[in-house]
Design an enzyme around this catalytic site. Structure first.
Site, mmCIF file in Angstrom:
data_model
loop_
_atom_site.group_PDB
_atom_site.id
_atom_site.type_symbol
_atom_site.label_atom_id
_atom_site.label_comp_id
_atom_site.label_asym_id
_atom_site.label_seq_id
_atom_site.Cartn_x
_atom_site.Cartn_y
_atom_site.Cartn_z
ATOM 1 N N ASP A 1 1.021 -1.273 0.178
ATOM 2 C CA ASP A 1 0.025 -0.084 0.043
ATOM 3 C C ASP A 1 0.889 1.304 -0.165
ATOM 4 O O ASP A 1 2.147 1.193 0.094
ATOM 5 C CB ASP A 1 -1.010 0.098 1.180
ATOM 6 C CG ASP A 1 -1.741 -0.966 1.234
ATOM 7 O OD1 ASP A 1 -2.477 -1.183 0.293
ATOM 8 O OD2 ASP A 1 -2.456 -1.381 2.245
ATOM 9 N N TYR B 1 6.576 -10.197 6.777
ATOM 10 C CA TYR B 1 6.735 -8.666 7.123
ATOM 11 C C TYR B 1 7.299 -8.207 8.245
ATOM 12 O O TYR B 1 7.349 -9.098 9.038
ATOM 13 C CB TYR B 1 5.378 -8.124 6.800
ATOM 14 C CG TYR B 1 4.603 -7.967 5.454
ATOM 15 C CD1 TYR B 1 4.751 -6.799 5.051
ATOM 16 C CD2 TYR B 1 3.887 -8.946 4.947
ATOM 17 C CE1 TYR B 1 4.069 -6.418 3.818
ATOM 18 C CE2 TYR B 1 3.391 -8.896 3.875
ATOM 19 C CZ TYR B 1 3.194 -7.825 3.112
ATOM 20 O OH TYR B 1 2.815 -7.668 2.044
#
Length: 270
Positions: free
Chosen positions: A60, A118
């Site tokens: 994003d 992540y």
């Protein structure tokens, strides 16, 4: 059949690193800056033909990558140095190719991946940072990283992550398989490291937002398990900011033999 149609097609995988703070996300979009658009432009210049890339995970706006993986096809025969040094010379300073590898026809950066990893970096200090202001998330209340780690362990395995899923998520199912989630402190930094087969939209940032409430002693350790069971996004904490999130690694079957460089981000020890 023309000579152009008879040219051999090469399939190439690249490892990509980028600072996402000045981009409106990975995916190419009209009239806004994207990492994909800058990378495709640089690759097309080196290949001398239009190049389209496919990535392992579309990050994003504001989210960074140290271990993004892409693939593309081209009829341009080039040495590895062209796809690394040559492409980097045509990229802005905040995007870089880390490695290159020729891959077989059945490889796909997204669909061949078996897991994504992540790291979310929290700068836990009374005063905000300056140099890393777009590379970490500042949280001024003291955080208990060990408490956060214990609370997070209920997320391991295959679960319905509706409580940690963005309302606009387009995935067909909220079920994901979390392989590990660790919360550790490194001086003023608190690092949430999570690996799963895949992630629903905003899953990491929504988990971190709630874990910070536990770490600040605003919620009990049992709260994360209660949220998971509730399957209700409105009960969880606010989504953590994008600045602290990094896509650090993507796993593939060993037969592709892709490079595995240090995950980073570089200001952290692996």
């Amino acid at each position: 059949m023309s000579d152009q149609q008879q040219l051999p097609v090469y399939k190439i995988a690249l490892g990509i690193e980028y600072d996402g703070s000045k981009y409106y996300g990975w995916q190419r979009q009209n009239e806004v800056r994207s990492v994909q658009e800058k990378l495709e432009k640089a690759l097309s210049q080196v290949a001398n033909e239009p190049i389209t890339v496919f990535c392992a995970g579309r990050t994003d706006a504001g989210v960074h990558g140290t271990g993004q993986v892409v693939h593309f096809e081209t009829t341009a025969p080039r040495k590895d140095a062209a796809w690394t040094l040559g492409v980097n010379a045509n990229l802005p300073d905040d995007i870089a190719v880390r490695w290159v590898k020729a891959v077989p026809d059945d490889f796909h950066a997204r669909f061949s991946a078996t897991a994504r990893r992540y790291r979310y970096i929290i700068y836990n200090h009374r005063l905000r940072p300056a140099v890393l202001s777009k590379g970490v998330t500042h949280f001024y209340e003291p955080l208990d990283a060990e408490r956060m780690h214990r609370a997070a362990q209920c997320l391991l395995g295959e679960n319905d992550f509706t409580s940690f899923r963005a309302v606009q998520c387009q995935s067909r199912t909220p079920w994901r398989n979390v392989m590990h989630i660790n919360v550790t402190r490194h001086g003023p930094y608190v690092v949430v490291d999570i690996k799963a087969n895949a992630f629903v939209h905003h899953m990491v940032r929504n988990i971190v937002g709630s874990l910070m409430e536990v770490g600040a002693h605003n919620q009990p350790e049992s709260w994360i398990a209660e949220l998971l069971a509730a399957k209700d996004r409105t009960l969880a904490a606010a989504t953590a900011k994008a600045e602290g999130l990094y896509l650090v690694a993507v796993d593939y079957p060993d037969r592709y033999d892709l490079p595995k460089p240090p995950m980073g981000p570089l200001f952290l020890a692996d």
